[in-house]
Design a protein around this motif. Structure first.
Motif, PDB file in Angstrom:
ATOM      1  N   HIS B 313       0.801  -1.233   0.000  1.00  0.00           N
ATOM      2  CA  HIS B 313       0.000   0.000   0.000  1.00  0.00           C
ATOM      3  C   HIS B 313       0.830   1.278   0.000  1.00  0.00           C
ATOM      4  O   HIS B 313       0.467   2.249   0.648  1.00  0.00           O
ATOM      5  N   CYS B 314       1.934   1.270  -0.681  1.00  0.00           N
ATOM      6  CA  CYS B 314       2.706   2.516  -0.771  1.00  0.00           C
ATOM      7  C   CYS B 314       2.696   3.017  -2.208  1.00  0.00           C
ATOM      8  O   CYS B 314       2.320   2.307  -3.125  1.00  0.00           O
ATOM      9  N   GLU B 315       3.116   4.263  -2.316  1.00  0.00           N
ATOM     10  CA  GLU B 315       3.042   4.915  -3.619  1.00  0.00           C
ATOM     11  C   GLU B 315       4.351   5.639  -3.897  1.00  0.00           C
ATOM     12  O   GLU B 315       4.927   6.230  -2.989  1.00  0.00           O
ATOM     13  N   SER B 316       4.793   5.604  -5.120  1.00  0.00           N
ATOM     14  CA  SER B 316       5.929   6.446  -5.484  1.00  0.00           C
ATOM     15  C   SER B 316       5.673   7.083  -6.840  1.00  0.00           C
ATOM     16  O   SER B 316       5.110   6.467  -7.731  1.00  0.00           O
ATOM     17  N   ASN B 317       6.070   8.333  -6.945  1.00  0.00           N
ATOM     18  CA  ASN B 317       5.912   9.099  -8.178  1.00  0.00           C
ATOM     19  C   ASN B 317       7.228   9.735  -8.538  1.00  0.00           C
ATOM     20  O   ASN B 317       7.847  10.384  -7.690  1.00  0.00           O
ATOM     21  N   GLU B 318       7.625   9.587  -9.768  1.00  0.00           N
ATOM     22  CA  GLU B 318       8.862  10.237 -10.197  1.00  0.00           C
ATOM     23  C   GLU B 318       8.608  10.908 -11.531  1.00  0.00           C
ATOM     24  O   GLU B 318       8.144  10.270 -12.468  1.00  0.00           O
ATOM     25  N   ASN B 346       1.850   1.216  -5.880  1.00  0.00           N
ATOM     26  CA  ASN B 346       1.607   2.072  -7.031  1.00  0.00           C
ATOM     27  C   ASN B 346       2.894   2.808  -7.337  1.00  0.00           C
ATOM     28  O   ASN B 346       3.315   3.637  -6.535  1.00  0.00           O
ATOM     29  N   ALA B 347       3.509   2.521  -8.440  1.00  0.00           N
ATOM     30  CA  ALA B 347       4.772   3.206  -8.744  1.00  0.00           C
ATOM     31  C   ALA B 347       4.693   3.796 -10.141  1.00  0.00           C
ATOM     32  O   ALA B 347       4.342   3.115 -11.099  1.00  0.00           O
ATOM     33  N   PHE B 348       5.005   5.062 -10.215  1.00  0.00           N
ATOM     34  CA  PHE B 348       4.940   5.764 -11.493  1.00  0.00           C
ATOM     35  C   PHE B 348       6.275   6.452 -11.735  1.00  0.00           C
ATOM     36  O   PHE B 348       6.822   7.085 -10.841  1.00  0.00           O
ATOM     37  N   GLN B 349       6.789   6.311 -12.919  1.00  0.00           N
ATOM     38  CA  GLN B 349       8.075   6.948 -13.214  1.00  0.00           C
ATOM     39  C   GLN B 349       8.086   7.486 -14.643  1.00  0.00           C
ATOM     40  O   GLN B 349       7.639   6.819 -15.568  1.00  0.00           O
TER      41      GLN B 349
END
Ligand SMILES: Nc1ncnc2c1ncn2[C@@H]1O[C@H](COP(=O)(O)OP(=O)(O)OP(=O)(O)O)[C@@H](O)[C@H]1O
Ligand SMILES: [Mg+2]
Lengths: 253, 445
Positions: B313-318, B346-349
């Motif tokens: 349940h963590c998120e990262s945005n780059e 949820n990971a977005f890069q």
């Protein structure tokens, strides 16, 4: 106002305009119609100076001045304005900044003073009001996230504020709802006077009920194959382009 | 195949420097802090400088950095500096508490903190109350390469911020790091620590600026501990001298429901290498890494990010955006690790770059390691030139070509700049974009 003689242009090595002749006088409205891909936008872009189009022959004079040698910004300063078929989004640059920068460049060229912030706001507000645009649009980025219709209105706002001599309107009617079509047409009619001229590209006779053309031309494969009065548009609406194309091919090129 | 150079003489230079540093420390040599330094210098002795044969340094040739015998600032006495230098480099538009570090040492400060906040100089804390930071300093990221080892070996000072739980700092903190000299090729080694207690929040601006005529190396390490439900934003503005080097490592550790936002604005410097790492080890935490890098001349700007998702349940945005002119080069390597237990990650890069010159270049590489099955990871890279149609559109309104380009540059940078939450800083960054790229400025009405 503008004289186009035997204009030829290539895109990516393909001949798209293949000998266009057109004379538009002050106070006139000319409509250009024709099937998809016939070269209507190309013509408008070439007149406004898009560098992706290579002019391979012919001549274009705006009030006697050779347009083809000029950079797009110089053409704009001389009074050419193109309302784009697909207006471009410029995030991070507010509509107000964009319009004011453009207006001041054009004024500079006309030997006028920079417009004051106050005058500018008055002018833009008045025009926005006429076009039924929310004032908030001014602080939003140019066309960014605008709906199709909002983009087209924004083009007409630019037209009204920059007040060019020659307006090229490339499918300004497409994507507009019926009310918006009326408003935008009124915008163009308000702009129109005896000293300027309009070339409008459209697929629909409907627009020509609001903006009545003096001449209608049919572009096909990069050439004008038929010219006539406003009744030509009605005929096209009824019969389509086939009969003209057949006629043209029968004549043989 | 040519061998990885051993740089024996250079390594000896630094180990000799360490001896002088120890002599100078007399007395301070038996502290735990010094034990860390000793471990670092011995680690430094064992490893080679990064080389392009190492996957992590594939596109970044650091041999220009190794041409110099940099003198660690901690071996030298304090640098005298004109006040005007500080005034010019300081971002005065933003109302804030502030600290000025010159060559890694605290020079001056202007503070007004509520109770429960300790802010200031690492070396002061080491003198007065070393136990306060022991737990964090001792757990500082391992010395994974020669530069972080050099930083640890020669560090004596740096910016420290400790915030007790439930404290929200209203005004941002600005930390100006001035580095340079007219007489020595310096190595500055600031070691910074930010510890945010539960449910606390702060905004910090790191402002790295150069001065003086000599080439320097700024090797900086910053560690951030974001406890449960804390909210930390770090703006990292890098404007080193054009001929100098900046090699930085940032490591963030986050626990449950924490938010960590990091901005890198990279402008000046000949070679800039930023490693930005976050470890998400508490559920519902989020990392946001934003970057804007601007290259000109022969600049080389390398960003390596590493996001370690170890819990669900963590998120990262780059989002990183590069504008590269002249012969400059960019490198972006974004690593995302999603561990086996980190479901619902949820990971977005995204890395996008525009090349303003045909000689500019970028190498970009996503690196995804995903061991959980219920995750959303997207990554993308786009490299191109400014759009011709937009350029034409703008000019067709009478706007000159150079202004049109500037508008396009601003448009390209805008989605990173718009994320800045301090309005004054937004305008400053916009201004600096044009200044750095030597373009006419476009200011919004
Ligand atoms: N930049 C370009 N690159 C390649 N081909 C192009 C380019 N611009 C136009 N063309 C081609 O030139 C031809 C004429 O296109 P143009 O856009 O002028 O047509 P149009 O008459 O405006 O059509 P529509 O009614 O669909 O708007 C088309 O075949 C189109 O694919
Ligand atoms: Mg078209």
């Amino acid at each position: 106002m503008i004289t186009i003689k035997n204009l030829h242009a290539n895109v990516a090595g393909n001949g798209i305009l293949r000998g266009i002749d057109l004379e538009v006088k002050k106070g006139e409205v000319h409509a250009i119609m024709g099937p998809n891909g016939s070269g209507k936008s190309t013509l408008a872009n070439v007149l406004a100076g898009h560098e992706a189009y290579e002019v391979t022959g012919g001549e274009v004079l705006l009030e006697g001045k050779d347009l083809l040698d000029m950079a797009p910004e110089d053409r704009a300063r001389e009074g050419v304005f193109l309302a784009f078929q697909y207006p471009v989004e410029i995030p991070g640059i507010s509509n107000a900044t964009f319009l004011k920068t453009a207006l001041n460049e054009i004024r500079k060229c006309r030997g006028e003073e920079e417009i004051s912030a106050k005058e500018f706001l008055q002018l833009v507000r008045k025009e926005m009001d006429k076009l039924g645009m929310d004032e908030k649009m001014l602080s939003r980025s140019v066309n960014a996230g605008f709906s199709g219709g909002e983009k087209k209105r924004n083009e007409i706002l630019q037209l009204a504020v920059l007040n060019p001599k020659l307006a090229l309107l490339d499918e300004t009617d497409s994507g507009l709802d019926i009310d918006a079509l009326k408003i935008v047409s009124e915008g163009v009619n308000n702009f129109k006077n005896k000293d300027n001229a309009v070339i409008l590209v459209t697929h629909y006779q409907r627009l020509l009920n609001y903006i009545v053309p003096d001449f209608v031309h049919v572009l096909y494969k990069g050439r004008i194959i038929k010219s006539g009065g406003k009744e030509l548009a009605l005929e096209l609406e009824e019969k389509g382009y086939d009969w003209l194309i057949k006629e043209d091919e029968a004549v043989g090129v | 195949m040519n061998k990885i150079p051993e740089n024996t003489e250079l390594k000896k230079w630094y180990s000799d420097q360490f001896d002088s540093f120890e002599n100078k420390l007399n007395g301070g040599a038996d502290t735990y802090f010094h034990q860390i330094r000793k471990k670092a210098i011995s680690r430094f002795g064992e490893i080679d400088f990064p080389h392009q044969k190492n996957e992590d340094w594939k596109y970044t040739n650091i041999s220009p950095v190794l041409k110099y015998n940099f003198k660690p600032a901690s071996v030298l006495s304090e640098t005298k500096i004109e006040d005007s230098l500080i005034e010019n480099a300081f971002i005065s538009e933003v109302e804030c508490c502030s600290f000025v570090f010159v060559n890694g040492r605290l020079h001056s400060s202007k503070t007004n903190f509520p109770e429960g906040v300790t802010a200031g100089s690492l070396s002061e804390i080491m003198k007065k109350n070393p136990e306060l930071v022991k737990q964090h300093i001792a757990s500082l990221s391992e010395n994974d390469n020669s530069f972080s080892a050099l930083n640890a070996a020669f560090s004596e000072d740096g910016f420290v911020l400790l915030i007790d739980k439930n404290i929200q700092l209203e005004k941002p903190i600005q930390v100006l790091f001035l580095t340079g000299s007219d007489t020595e090729n310096l190595l500055a080694a600031p070691r910074n620590l930010i510890v945010a207690g539960k449910n606390s929040s702060a905004e910090i601006i790191f402002n790295y600026r150069g001065f003086g005529s000599k080439v320097y190396l700024n090797s900086s390490v910053t560690e951030v501990f974001a406890d449960d439900a804390s909210n930390i934003t770090l703006y990292n503005l890098q404007e080193e001298n054009d001929d100098s080097f900046h090699i930085e490592k940032l490591q963030a550790h986050q626990t449950a429901s924490s938010n960590f936002t990091h901005f890198s604005f990279t402008l000046g410097g000949k070679i800039i290498r930023n490693d930005i790492n976050t470890k998400l080890s508490g559920e519902n935490s989020a990392s946001h890494l934003w970057g804007l890098y601007l290259g000109k001349n022969e600049q080389l700007i390398d960003h390596h990010t590493f996001i370690d998702h170890s819990v669900p349940h963590c998120e990262s945005n780059e989002l990183f955006k590069g504008i590269l002119d002249d012969n400059s080069r960019g490198v972006f390597n974004g690593k995302i690790l999603v561990q086996k237990d980190a479901q619902k990650t949820n990971a977005f890069q995204s890395n996008k770059a525009v090349l303003l010159n045909k000689n500019a270049k970028i190498d970009t590489k996503p690196q995804l390691e995903i061991y959980a099955d219920d995750v959303k990871c997207t990554h993308g890279a786009a490299i191109g030139r400014l759009d011709d149609t937009a350029y034409f559109y703008i000019r067709s309104r009478g706007i000159p070509a150079d202004v049109a380009k500037s508008m396009q540059i601003r448009a390209f940078a805008t989605d990173v700049v718009e994320k800045i939450e301090i309005d004054e800083l937004k305008e400053i960054i916009n201004h600096k974009i044009f200044e750095h790229l030597r373009r006419v400025e476009v200011v919004n009405e």
